[in-house]
Design an enzyme around this catalytic site. Structure first.
Site, mmCIF file in Angstrom:
data_model
loop_
_atom_site.group_PDB
_atom_site.id
_atom_site.type_symbol
_atom_site.label_atom_id
_atom_site.label_comp_id
_atom_site.label_asym_id
_atom_site.label_seq_id
_atom_site.Cartn_x
_atom_site.Cartn_y
_atom_site.Cartn_z
ATOM 1 N N ARG A 134 -23.086 21.874 21.868
ATOM 2 C CA ARG A 134 -24.533 21.792 21.730
ATOM 3 C C ARG A 134 -24.995 22.661 20.561
ATOM 4 O O ARG A 134 -24.246 23.474 20.026
ATOM 5 C CB ARG A 134 -25.218 22.261 23.022
ATOM 6 N N LYS A 177 -25.947 29.050 24.268
ATOM 7 C CA LYS A 177 -25.218 29.922 25.189
ATOM 8 C C LYS A 177 -25.365 31.383 24.797
ATOM 9 O O LYS A 177 -25.782 31.719 23.697
ATOM 10 C CB LYS A 177 -23.739 29.539 25.237
ATOM 11 N N TYR A 211 -29.824 31.034 26.588
ATOM 12 C CA TYR A 211 -29.362 31.332 27.946
ATOM 13 C C TYR A 211 -28.545 32.617 27.895
ATOM 14 O O TYR A 211 -27.681 32.782 27.025
ATOM 15 C CB TYR A 211 -28.480 30.197 28.488
ATOM 16 N N HIS A 246 -27.812 34.774 31.290
ATOM 17 C CA HIS A 246 -27.086 34.964 32.557
ATOM 18 C C HIS A 246 -26.473 36.366 32.616
ATOM 19 O O HIS A 246 -25.261 36.543 32.746
ATOM 20 C CB HIS A 246 -26.006 33.888 32.722
ATOM 21 N N GLU A 287 -33.279 31.086 31.181
ATOM 22 C CA GLU A 287 -33.181 30.825 32.619
ATOM 23 C C GLU A 287 -34.151 31.652 33.456
ATOM 24 O O GLU A 287 -34.296 31.389 34.659
ATOM 25 C CB GLU A 287 -31.744 31.038 33.117
ATOM 26 N N ASP A 326 -22.217 30.095 36.030
ATOM 27 C CA ASP A 326 -22.878 30.894 34.995
ATOM 28 C C ASP A 326 -23.476 32.171 35.570
ATOM 29 O O ASP A 326 -23.614 33.174 34.859
ATOM 30 C CB ASP A 326 -23.993 30.089 34.316
#
Length: 370
Positions: A15, A75, A94, A96, A118, A270
């Site tokens: 991505r 990511k 993101y 996490h 998120e 994740d």
């Protein structure tokens, strides 16, 4: 503002943080967009498309990080990327962080401002930037389960929906949120025997109204998990606690009692995973076995369909990227829901669950920004 979009370097991540259409919106608004050369190749977006959108295309990721005021990714930044972050720089991706102490410490040390997709909320309390990838991951989870059930991959050798004269696979889905609902949609469509477990009666009621007798809705208790997990051919871990590590709802002892060849798909990996026996895997090596039970725990599941995922993610993130590019940190100060996305700022942790997970001091976001 100068917005940088580096190539994703996480294992098998194809991505990219911004489509060419997104780049065009930013350049039309007067911003400078730096897209690392070939960053969009995995998602089917050529350098030529970015160039036509008005973006510059440096080849060196160091140039992207050095010049950009705002880094937009997919990511979490890998170690080499975290080392290139600078004080005052904005990172939007993101993250996490709750299960990842090393990343948290290095983001704090960088002095950068890290905003996590998120944990951004909607005014109604939803998770608008997690939802598109949760939708993709939920649908992919059933494809992954069907693949893992095949005998050639260690599974029981079952067709998920069966055929006339044979029983379909029993699928237990733990969590009825966005991931769970999309997993249900796919599993029902393939003809599986589907049970969903959740502790929110309103969620169970909504799912019951949508899917009717095609599914069983069960209030999630320890006894119910024991019963339906041990009887399942496939278990989908679809639980989420915003900002927190996922609860371990399936113990190693339970895995040891499951049928050989059954499948666990941990979409919560994740956030540390919903199964005690889970550890993160990659698209190049997605499965492993514990006690004869196949585990699929790819940490970036939507990366398997980068064209779909990149478009869906950019559709959701663009209003927030535009706000940051236009207003900088004021975009957070002026929007309490967007402010919930702030996880790290100027050397302090600003997300309560992350701070609690790592025993670090928590500073309220507005206090940190002031």
């Amino acid at each position: 503002m100068i917005i940088g979009v580096p190539t994703e370097i996480k294992n098998s991540e194809r991505r990219v943080g911004l489509t060419a259409a997104g780049a065009r919106e930013l350049t039309a608004a007067g911003h400078t967009v730096l897209v690392q050369s070939n960053a969009g190749a995995g998602a089917g977006i050529s350098d030529g498309e970015y160039r036509e959108a008005g973006a510059d295309l440096p080849e060196d990721p160091a140039e992207v990080f050095e010049r950009a005021e705002l880094i937009v990714k997919v990511k979490e930044p890998q170690a080499v990327e975290r080392a290139m972050l600078a004080p005052g720089q904005l990172l939007f991706t993101y993250l996490h962080l709750a299960p990842d102490l090393v990343q948290t410490e290095e983001l704090v040390a960088s002095g950068a401002t890290a905003i996590a997709y998120e944990t951004v909320t909607s005014p109604a309390g939803g998770l608008p930037l997690l939802a598109p990838m949760s939708t993709v991951a939920g649908r992919l989870s059933i494809q992954a389960a069907a693949w893992s059930l095949e005998a050639t991959h260690g599974g029981a050798g079952m067709l998920l929906g069966g055929v006339p004269g044979t029983a379909p696979a029993k699928v237990a889905i733990i969590g009825g949120g966005v991931v769970g609902e999309n997993a249900i949609q796919m599993a029902v469509g393939l003809g599986a025997d589907v049970t969903v477990l959740d502790r929110d009666l309103m969620v169970l009621d909504r799912l019951s109204q949508r899917f009717g007798p095609a599914i069983s809705t069960i209030y999630s208790t320890a006894a119910a998990l024991d019963e339906f997990v041990l009887d399942a051919d496939v278990v989908i871990g679809a639980v989420l606690v915003r900002g927190s590590a996922a609860p371990k709802l399936v113990s190693a002892e339970m895995v040891g009692q499951m049928r050989r060849g059954s499948v666990l798909v941990d979409v919560a990996i994740d956030q540390g995973g919903a199964f005690e026996t889970s550890h993160a895997t990659t698209h190049t090596d997605p499965i492993y076995e514990v006690e004869g039970v196949v585990h699929y725990a790819v940490a970036n599941m939507p990366g398997a369909v980068p064209k779909t995922s990149t478009s869906a993610l950019t559709n959701a993130t663009m209003p927030f990227v535009m706000a940051l590019a236009r207003d900088g940190l004021n975009a957070l100060r002026n929007d309490p829901a967007f402010l919930n996305g702030l996880n790290v700022h100027a050397g302090v942790v600003t997300e309560p669950h992350v701070a609690a997970a790592h025993g670090q001091e928590y500073v309220k976001p507005l206090a940190a920004l002031s």
